[in-house]
Scaffold this motif. Structure first.
Motif, PDB file in Angstrom:
ATOM      1  N   PRO A 201      34.502  68.539  39.724  1.00  0.00           N
ATOM      2  CA  PRO A 201      33.750  67.561  38.905  1.00  0.00           C
ATOM      3  C   PRO A 201      34.011  66.250  39.413  1.00  0.00           C
ATOM      4  CG  PRO A 201      35.891  68.374  37.779  1.00  0.00           C
ATOM      5  CD  PRO A 201      35.620  69.259  38.950  1.00  0.00           C
ATOM      6  N   VAL A 202      32.823  65.358  39.245  1.00  0.00           N
ATOM      7  CA  VAL A 202      32.756  64.118  39.940  1.00  0.00           C
ATOM      8  C   VAL A 202      33.358  63.126  39.095  1.00  0.00           C
ATOM      9  CG1 VAL A 202      31.235  62.171  40.863  1.00  0.00           C
ATOM     10  CG2 VAL A 202      30.439  64.778  41.186  1.00  0.00           C
ATOM     11  N   ALA A 203      34.524  62.344  39.596  1.00  0.00           N
ATOM     12  CA  ALA A 203      35.145  61.407  38.771  1.00  0.00           C
ATOM     13  C   ALA A 203      34.415  60.152  38.489  1.00  0.00           C
ATOM     14  CB  ALA A 203      36.641  60.771  39.620  1.00  0.00           C
ATOM     15  N   LYS A 204      34.762  59.614  37.697  1.00  0.00           N
ATOM     16  CA  LYS A 204      34.069  58.471  36.991  1.00  0.00           C
ATOM     17  C   LYS A 204      34.204  57.201  37.920  1.00  0.00           C
ATOM     18  CE  LYS A 204      35.511  57.431  32.991  1.00  0.00           C
ATOM     19  NZ  LYS A 204      35.834  57.223  31.386  1.00  0.00           N
ATOM     20  N   PRO A 205      33.255  56.417  38.592  1.00  0.00           N
ATOM     21  CA  PRO A 205      33.580  55.531  39.682  1.00  0.00           C
ATOM     22  C   PRO A 205      34.505  54.399  39.100  1.00  0.00           C
ATOM     23  CG  PRO A 205      31.494  55.231  38.551  1.00  0.00           C
ATOM     24  CD  PRO A 205      31.947  56.430  38.099  1.00  0.00           C
ATOM     25  N   LEU A 206      35.446  53.799  39.886  1.00  0.00           N
ATOM     26  CA  LEU A 206      36.171  52.816  39.506  1.00  0.00           C
ATOM     27  C   LEU A 206      35.676  51.280  39.150  1.00  0.00           C
ATOM     28  CD1 LEU A 206      38.758  53.220  42.379  1.00  0.00           C
ATOM     29  CD2 LEU A 206      39.162  54.001  40.201  1.00  0.00           C
ATOM     30  N   PRO A 207      35.949  50.535  38.217  1.00  0.00           N
ATOM     31  CA  PRO A 207      35.436  49.371  37.921  1.00  0.00           C
ATOM     32  C   PRO A 207      35.496  48.432  39.074  1.00  0.00           C
ATOM     33  CG  PRO A 207      37.547  49.369  37.110  1.00  0.00           C
ATOM     34  CD  PRO A 207      37.234  50.848  37.519  1.00  0.00           C
ATOM     35  N   PRO A 208      34.321  47.461  39.077  1.00  0.00           N
ATOM     36  CA  PRO A 208      34.274  46.653  40.463  1.00  0.00           C
ATOM     37  C   PRO A 208      35.489  45.655  40.363  1.00  0.00           C
ATOM     38  CG  PRO A 208      32.589  45.852  38.534  1.00  0.00           C
ATOM     39  CD  PRO A 208      33.433  47.403  38.098  1.00  0.00           C
ATOM     40  N   LEU A 209      35.704  45.248  41.544  1.00  0.00           N
ATOM     41  CA  LEU A 209      37.012  44.306  41.850  1.00  0.00           C
ATOM     42  C   LEU A 209      36.414  42.794  41.440  1.00  0.00           C
ATOM     43  CD1 LEU A 209      37.916  45.516  45.521  1.00  0.00           C
ATOM     44  CD2 LEU A 209      39.052  46.044  43.436  1.00  0.00           C
ATOM     45  N   PRO A 210      37.370  41.845  40.944  1.00  0.00           N
ATOM     46  CA  PRO A 210      37.214  40.797  40.208  1.00  0.00           C
ATOM     47  C   PRO A 210      36.786  39.849  41.599  1.00  0.00           C
ATOM     48  CG  PRO A 210      39.608  41.274  40.288  1.00  0.00           C
ATOM     49  CD  PRO A 210      39.007  42.656  40.751  1.00  0.00           C
ATOM     50  N   ALA A 211      35.740  38.955  41.345  1.00  0.00           N
ATOM     51  CA  ALA A 211      35.348  37.969  42.360  1.00  0.00           C
ATOM     52  C   ALA A 211      36.353  37.160  42.845  1.00  0.00           C
ATOM     53  CB  ALA A 211      34.111  37.083  41.634  1.00  0.00           C
ATOM     54  N   SER A 212      37.573  36.820  42.003  1.00  0.00           N
ATOM     55  CA  SER A 212      38.452  35.963  42.688  1.00  0.00           C
ATOM     56  C   SER A 212      39.825  36.408  41.889  1.00  0.00           C
ATOM     57  CB  SER A 212      38.145  34.366  42.345  1.00  0.00           C
ATOM     58  OG  SER A 212      38.017  34.276  40.932  1.00  0.00           O
ATOM     59  N   TYR A 213      40.863  35.783  42.517  1.00  0.00           N
ATOM     60  CA  TYR A 213      42.120  36.275  42.040  1.00  0.00           C
ATOM     61  C   TYR A 213      42.773  35.083  41.726  1.00  0.00           C
ATOM     62  CZ  TYR A 213      41.227  40.742  43.995  1.00  0.00           C
ATOM     63  OH  TYR A 213      40.954  42.235  44.376  1.00  0.00           O
ATOM     64  N   PRO A 214      44.052  35.000  40.693  1.00  0.00           N
ATOM     65  CA  PRO A 214      44.593  33.921  40.505  1.00  0.00           C
ATOM     66  C   PRO A 214      45.345  33.369  41.430  1.00  0.00           C
ATOM     67  CG  PRO A 214      45.334  35.606  39.411  1.00  0.00           C
ATOM     68  CD  PRO A 214      44.116  36.227  40.015  1.00  0.00           C
ATOM     69  N   PRO A 215      45.766  32.397  41.683  1.00  0.00           N
ATOM     70  CA  PRO A 215      46.613  31.814  42.804  1.00  0.00           C
ATOM     71  C   PRO A 215      47.893  32.229  42.868  1.00  0.00           C
ATOM     72  CG  PRO A 215      46.302  30.056  41.163  1.00  0.00           C
ATOM     73  CD  PRO A 215      45.643  31.126  40.607  1.00  0.00           C
ATOM     74  N   LEU A 216      48.627  32.511  43.816  1.00  0.00           N
ATOM     75  CA  LEU A 216      49.939  33.198  43.931  1.00  0.00           C
ATOM     76  C   LEU A 216      51.070  32.203  43.528  1.00  0.00           C
ATOM     77  CD1 LEU A 216      49.897  35.185  47.361  1.00  0.00           C
ATOM     78  CD2 LEU A 216      49.732  36.045  45.074  1.00  0.00           C
ATOM     79  N   GLU A 217      50.840  30.923  43.690  1.00  0.00           N
ATOM     80  CA  GLU A 217      51.662  29.882  43.087  1.00  0.00           C
ATOM     81  C   GLU A 217      51.157  28.977  42.311  1.00  0.00           C
ATOM     82  OE1 GLU A 217      53.556  28.155  46.669  1.00  0.00           O
ATOM     83  OE2 GLU A 217      54.391  30.106  47.518  1.00  0.00           O
ATOM     84  N   SER A 218      51.876  28.309  41.582  1.00  0.00           N
ATOM     85  CA  SER A 218      51.318  27.563  40.490  1.00  0.00           C
ATOM     86  C   SER A 218      51.187  26.074  41.295  1.00  0.00           C
ATOM     87  CB  SER A 218      52.024  27.471  39.119  1.00  0.00           C
ATOM     88  OG  SER A 218      53.558  26.797  39.884  1.00  0.00           O
TER      89      SER A 218
END
Length: 179
Positions: A159-176
């Motif tokens: 059976p074909v697995a459901k596709p993964l959700p799309p990746l976010p356009a941007s990520y939060p910063p690693l440091e504040s």
């Protein structure tokens, strides 16, 4: 014990010892014949860098040391007294076969290849053929499956697995950013 019984015992013992010593001599002869027929197994000894005719032909004067090392590999001998030369030595010993020995020497001026000295080198195909010489060849088994085996091991549709959700356009910063 009577004297005659003791005397016959001593004579019998002496006779057995003489027969035993004679048997040791003949046993030694038999063991030499057996050893000459049965020899211990000796492993194949491969030492050094095998350099083929094709590899040597790929070298051209003016190549850098790095390019030569990429083609021939790391040299077996690099002398601090002869910084302008690399030696590639190869030996192969197999029981019952004449030992193989080859040498390739490359010379540099600075970082550039100037000259190559080599023994007669075999091609890669000739070398592989020499490795197999003298060995017992066996019939290779057929590597095919019968129709029944193929049907028995057939994989059913996955059976074909459901596709993964799309990746976010941007990520939060690693440091504040508040410092």
């Amino acid at each position: 014990m009577s004297k005659s019984l003791l005397r016959s015992f001593c004579l019998s013992l002496t006779g057995l010892l003489l027969v035993g010593l004679t048997a040791c001599g003949s046993l030694d002869q038999v063991s030499n014949r057996v050893v000459s027929v049965v020899t211990p197994y000796k492993i194949d000894i491969v030492q050094g860098n095998f350099v083929s005719r094709e590899q040597a032909a790929a070298l051209t004067p003016g190549m850098s040391r790095l390019q030569v090392r990429d083609i021939l590999g790391t040299p077996l001998l690099v002398s601090i007294f002869h910084d302008n030369r690399w030696d590639y030595v190869f030996t192969f010993r197999r029981q019952g076969v004449e030992p193989q020995s080859r040498r390739v020497t490359v010379f540099f001026e600075g970082d550039l290849l100037t000259k190559i000295e080599a023994d007669a080198l075999p091609s890669e195909a000739e070398f592989v053929a020499s490795l197999d010489s003298g060995r017992e060849t066996r019939k290779m088994p057929v590597l095919e499956m019968s129709e029944e085996s193929l049907k028995a091991t057939a994989v059913t549709a996955v059976p074909v697995a459901k596709p993964l959700p799309p990746l976010p356009a941007s990520y939060p910063p690693l440091e504040s950013s508040a410092n």
